[in-house]
Design an enzyme around this catalytic site. Structure first.
Site, mmCIF file in Angstrom:
data_model
loop_
_atom_site.group_PDB
_atom_site.id
_atom_site.type_symbol
_atom_site.label_atom_id
_atom_site.label_comp_id
_atom_site.label_asym_id
_atom_site.label_seq_id
_atom_site.Cartn_x
_atom_site.Cartn_y
_atom_site.Cartn_z
ATOM 1 N N ILE A 1 0.831 -1.209 0.000
ATOM 2 C CA ILE A 1 0.000 0.000 0.000
ATOM 3 C C ILE A 1 0.868 1.263 0.000
ATOM 4 O O ILE A 1 0.506 2.263 -0.610
ATOM 5 C CB ILE A 1 -1.006 -0.005 1.182
ATOM 6 C CG1 ILE A 1 -2.048 1.111 1.025
ATOM 7 C CG2 ILE A 1 -0.301 0.132 2.515
ATOM 8 C CD1 ILE A 1 -3.019 0.875 -0.093
ATOM 9 N N VAL B 1 1.680 2.177 -3.520
ATOM 10 C CA VAL B 1 0.523 2.792 -4.172
ATOM 11 C C VAL B 1 0.402 4.246 -3.704
ATOM 12 O O VAL B 1 0.160 5.142 -4.503
ATOM 13 C CB VAL B 1 -0.766 1.998 -3.863
ATOM 14 C CG1 VAL B 1 -1.996 2.699 -4.420
ATOM 15 C CG2 VAL B 1 -0.651 0.572 -4.408
ATOM 16 N N HIS B 2 0.613 4.453 -2.436
ATOM 17 C CA HIS B 2 0.573 5.800 -1.862
ATOM 18 C C HIS B 2 1.650 6.683 -2.499
ATOM 19 O O HIS B 2 1.390 7.832 -2.849
ATOM 20 C CB HIS B 2 0.786 5.696 -0.349
ATOM 21 C CG HIS B 2 0.754 6.983 0.380
ATOM 22 N ND1 HIS B 2 -0.386 7.756 0.484
ATOM 23 C CD2 HIS B 2 1.724 7.648 1.067
ATOM 24 C CE1 HIS B 2 -0.110 8.839 1.189
ATOM 25 N NE2 HIS B 2 1.160 8.797 1.558
ATOM 26 N N ALA B 3 2.839 6.145 -2.684
ATOM 27 C CA ALA B 3 3.934 6.896 -3.289
ATOM 28 C C ALA B 3 3.598 7.274 -4.731
ATOM 29 O O ALA B 3 3.838 8.405 -5.166
ATOM 30 C CB ALA B 3 5.229 6.075 -3.246
ATOM 31 N N HIS C 1 1.140 10.099 -4.730
ATOM 32 C CA HIS C 1 1.813 11.374 -4.448
ATOM 33 C C HIS C 1 2.508 11.914 -5.694
ATOM 34 O O HIS C 1 2.418 13.099 -6.011
ATOM 35 C CB HIS C 1 2.856 11.211 -3.336
ATOM 36 C CG HIS C 1 2.329 11.501 -1.971
ATOM 37 N ND1 HIS C 1 2.194 12.775 -1.495
ATOM 38 C CD2 HIS C 1 1.916 10.677 -0.990
ATOM 39 C CE1 HIS C 1 1.713 12.726 -0.270
ATOM 40 N NE2 HIS C 1 1.533 11.470 0.060
#
Length: 104
Positions: A72, A75-77, A80
């Site tokens: 996750i 995916v977050h990176a 961003h």
């Protein structure tokens, strides 16, 4: 390569780019200091470039074969980075509009 550090570097640089763009827009809107706004945008582009290079390293490491586990945080990176890219493009347009409004 320390995967966790690479991902955190991507997030940090993308987040820094995003912050710089918002600062540039504020400077253009509030102070009409377009030279400072452009300087901030250039710094944002540099941070974005570093983030993009990190992303490229991760892609090369994976080689399209699933060698890099997708968590996750990755995916977050990516989220961003994509937001920072879009905001940088929009920031350029917003600053250009402020220039037009101020007759520059």
């Amino acid at each position: 390569m320390d995967l966790e550090n690479e991902v955190m570097e991507l997030i940090a640089n993308a987040g820094y780019a995003r912050s710089l763009v918002f600062q540039a827009i504020a400077v253009a809107r509030e102070d009409h200091d377009f030279a400072q706004a452009e300087s901030l945008m250039e710094q944002a582009r540099e941070a974005l470039s570093v983030a993009h290079l990190t992303q490229t390293k991760l892609i090369e490491m994976d080689e399209g074969s699933g060698k890099v586990p997708v968590h996750i945080i990755m995916v977050h990176a990516q989220d961003h980075l994509m937001n920072a890219i879009m905001l940088t493009e929009l920031g350029n347009e917003i600053i250009a509009l402020h220039k037009m409004i101020n007759g520059q």
